[in-house]
Design a protein around this motif. Sequence first.
Motif, short mmCIF file in Angstrom:
data_model
loop_
_atom_site.label_atom_id
_atom_site.label_comp_id
_atom_site.label_asym_id
_atom_site.label_seq_id
_atom_site.Cartn_x
_atom_site.Cartn_y
_atom_site.Cartn_z
N GLN A 1 0.84 -1.20 0.00
CA GLN A 1 0.00 0.00 0.00
C GLN A 1 0.87 1.26 0.00
O GLN A 1 0.61 2.20 -0.74
CB GLN A 1 -0.93 -0.02 1.22
N ALA A 2 1.90 1.26 0.82
CA ALA A 2 2.79 2.42 0.90
C ALA A 2 3.54 2.63 -0.41
O ALA A 2 3.69 3.76 -0.88
CB ALA A 2 3.78 2.24 2.05
N HIS B 1 1.03 3.82 -3.25
CA HIS B 1 0.49 5.17 -3.04
C HIS B 1 1.58 6.19 -2.73
O HIS B 1 1.27 7.33 -2.38
CB HIS B 1 -0.55 5.14 -1.93
N ALA B 2 2.86 5.76 -2.86
CA ALA B 2 3.99 6.64 -2.55
C ALA B 2 3.77 7.33 -1.21
O ALA B 2 3.90 8.55 -1.09
CB ALA B 2 4.23 7.63 -3.67
N ASP B 3 3.45 6.54 -0.20
CA ASP B 3 3.17 7.05 1.14
C ASP B 3 4.49 7.25 1.88
O ASP B 3 4.98 6.37 2.57
CB ASP B 3 2.26 6.07 1.89
N PHE B 4 5.05 8.45 1.74
CA PHE B 4 6.34 8.74 2.35
C PHE B 4 6.25 8.88 3.86
O PHE B 4 7.28 9.02 4.53
CB PHE B 4 6.94 9.99 1.71
N GLY B 5 5.06 8.82 4.40
CA GLY B 5 4.88 8.81 5.85
C GLY B 5 5.06 7.42 6.44
O GLY B 5 5.21 7.27 7.65
N ASP B 6 5.08 6.40 5.58
CA ASP B 6 5.23 5.03 6.06
C ASP B 6 6.67 4.80 6.54
O ASP B 6 7.61 5.03 5.78
CB ASP B 6 4.89 4.04 4.94
N ARG C 1 10.20 4.89 4.31
CA ARG C 1 11.21 5.90 4.63
C ARG C 1 12.55 5.24 4.95
O ARG C 1 13.61 5.71 4.53
CB ARG C 1 10.76 6.77 5.81
N VAL D 1 9.62 5.69 -6.46
CA VAL D 1 9.45 6.51 -5.26
C VAL D 1 10.76 7.11 -4.77
O VAL D 1 10.74 7.96 -3.87
CB VAL D 1 8.74 5.76 -4.11
#
Length: 189
Positions: free
Chosen positions: A46-47, A50-55, A59, A92
């Motif tokens: 999922q990260a 969705h390019a979830d840089f908060g994950d 990181r 990413v």
Amino acid sequence: MASVLTLWGSPSGTSRTGIVAGHVSDRLEAAGHRVDRLAVRDLPAQALLHADFGDPALREAIAAVEKADALVVASPVYKAAYSGVLKVFLDVLPQFALRGKAVLPVLTGGTPAHVLALDYALRPVLTSLGATHVAQGWFVHEAYVHPAEGDGEHRVDAEGVAPLLDLVDAFAAHLSATSAAPAPASDRP
């Protein structure tokens, strides 16, 4: 001694690419380099998607690329290119995430026709990410890589990886030479 990140992008849990990447990592460690390993498939899907840089895991993976002096980038060949799992991770990364780094590309696949994916699919992406030195890569035919059966160990046929190991030794020597060389005056504090 250089810090090397071995990164492989196979979606499979019993990956021939992972076995080959492990072989390469072991050889670099034997040459005195510090090697960290990262299987992209272990990052949260999922990260990644969705390019979830908060994950935190994403990181941490990006930070591992940033802190490494060099990378081994390995992938199986799918549809005449490197895997989508690896593609998503490379997407990413910051635009010049590989600036100042040496990279050794390695591909695995089921037909010798896939060897062209090294220079026509993977190398251009590594270069566009700013890699300073993209070493000659190598393609390993899957017939030479044998995942463990039962309680056995993974096995790689020597004739299938001997040329790759020669390239790994040259890559290790390059890393030793560049890490021992003094930094150019413009790079010194």
